[in-house]
Write an enzyme that holds these catalytic residues in place. Structure first.
Site, short mmCIF file in Angstrom:
data_model
loop_
_atom_site.label_atom_id
_atom_site.label_comp_id
_atom_site.label_asym_id
_atom_site.label_seq_id
_atom_site.Cartn_x
_atom_site.Cartn_y
_atom_site.Cartn_z
N GLU A 145 0.89 -1.36 -0.02
CA GLU A 145 0.01 0.15 0.03
C GLU A 145 0.86 1.18 0.03
OE1 GLU A 145 -3.05 0.31 3.26
OE2 GLU A 145 -2.79 2.61 3.01
N GLU A 150 -3.41 11.10 2.17
CA GLU A 150 -4.17 10.76 3.06
C GLU A 150 -4.38 11.95 3.97
OE1 GLU A 150 -2.83 7.44 5.46
OE2 GLU A 150 -4.98 6.76 6.04
#
Ligand SMILES: *[C@@H]1O[C@H](CO)[C@@H](O)[C@H](O)[C@H]1NC(C)=O
Ligand SMILES: *[C@@H]1O[C@H](CO)[C@@H](O)[C@H](O)[C@H]1NC(C)=O
Ligand SMILES: *[C@@H]1O[C@H](CO)[C@@H](O)[C@H](O)[C@H]1NC(C)=O
Ligand SMILES: *[C@@H]1O[C@H](CO)[C@@H](O)[C@H](O)[C@H]1NC(C)=O
Ligand SMILES: *[C@@H]1O[C@H](CO)[C@@H](O)[C@H](O)[C@H]1NC(C)=O
Length: 257
Positions: A145, A150
């Site tokens: 990932e 974010e």
């Protein structure tokens, strides 16, 4: 002699050229959106936060595009069953997610790298507790990932590279809380003589902020996801009026040289 060289040069440049797999125009119309992206997460509507993703070619209430901009809108909802994905949180919002049809797979044959970029307007104010993201995640198992954007804190964004589920390289950069658009870019590349790891350069507003070495990303196909999750890792309770997250000029380029 010279004319003989010309076709060879052209051939080489065609073979070697980088390829734009998702063009910056993909949010111009629903036709273009649906050419390059699918609605929701690759695995469906639910994940690890309080939002259930809703949208398809006829329901654009949470996932919409116009004039080159993608808008994801979270609105409060009650009476929903909990998320079907671990850790099975309560569903308090309907929201939006899309993922690119093109998988990102770097193994030195079709690609020696990928450049993944875009411009984003995201809520980051104190107590907002929504969880927008622009990220890559493994097609098979997890990790790899790589989080390119974010937003889960006050006026900041996180670059995260997961070597394992618990060993993570994180670089946090400032992000203004005024909903202005700023750019993010990740350049993933093979490392000479290494068939396990990739290097990932992370940029904000075209400034290199971090270079992470991503263990075991070589040859591991990944999805690119743009989503507006809620609560979860950004805290609870989420905002009573929901939230809005926008993206534009998102482009995915396969690097061949
Ligand atoms: C789109 O989603 C709506 C609900 O949000 C549903 O009623 C409709 O059947 C769906 N359409 C398609 C084509 O899947
Ligand atoms: C390398 O990646 C390409 C896709 O980019 C895939 O078609 C091919 O099977 C991969 N090769 C190996 C050895 O995994
Ligand atoms: C991830 O793995 C790479 C390659 O082994 C290593 O260089 C890097 O330091 C690791 N990151 C963390 C956070 O341990
Ligand atoms: C976040 O950014 C906004 C506007 O860019 C600013 O008004 C606010 O004071 C910032 N908050 C913090 C805690 O730094
Ligand atoms: C990498 O591999 C090439 C041959 O493929 C070799 O010539 C070179 O010395 C190697 N470099 C390193 C740093 O090991």
């Amino acid at each position: 002699m010279f004319p003989l060289f010309l076709p060879i040069f052209l051939l080489v440049s065609i073979v070697r050229a980088d390829v734009v797999e998702v063009p910056a125009s993909s949010f111009n119309s629903y036709g273009e959106l649906e050419t390059y992206w699918d609605y929701l997460y690759p695995w469906g509507s639910d994940h690890n936060g309080a939002a259930r993703m809703v949208g398809n070619s006829t329901d654009h209430s949470r996932i919409s595009v116009a004039s080159g901009t993608l808008t994801l809108k979270a609105t409060p909802v009650t009476g929903q069953p909990p998320s079907t994905a671990a850790p099975y949180p309560a569903i308090n919002y309907f929201s939006g997610a899309i993922h690119a049809k093109e998988q990102i797979n770097i193994n030195g044959t079709d690609a020696v790298g990928y450049q993944v970029e875009g411009e984003f307007s995201s809520p980051t104010a104190v107590g907002v507790r929504c969880w927008p993201a622009f990220w890559l995640t493994a097609v098979n198992g997890w990790p790899p990932e790589a989080d390119i954007g974010e937003w889960k804190g006050t006026n900041n964004s996180w670059f995260n590279t997961f070597n394992t589920s618990t060993v993570v390289d994180t670089t946090i950069v400032s992000w203004p809380g005024d909903y202005s658009f700023h750019s993010l870019k990740a350049v993933l590349r093979v490392i000479p003589n290494n068939t396990q790891d990739l290097s990932i350069e992370y940029y904000k507003d075209n400034v290199l902020e971090a270079t992470h070495i991503a263990a075991n990303f070589y040859g591991a196909p990944m999805w690119l996801i743009v989503n507006l999750q809620m609560e979860g890792s950004s805290g609870t309770p989420g905002p009573a009026n929901g939230a809005t997250y926008q993206a534009r000029n998102v482009q995915v380029t396969r690097l061949t040289t």
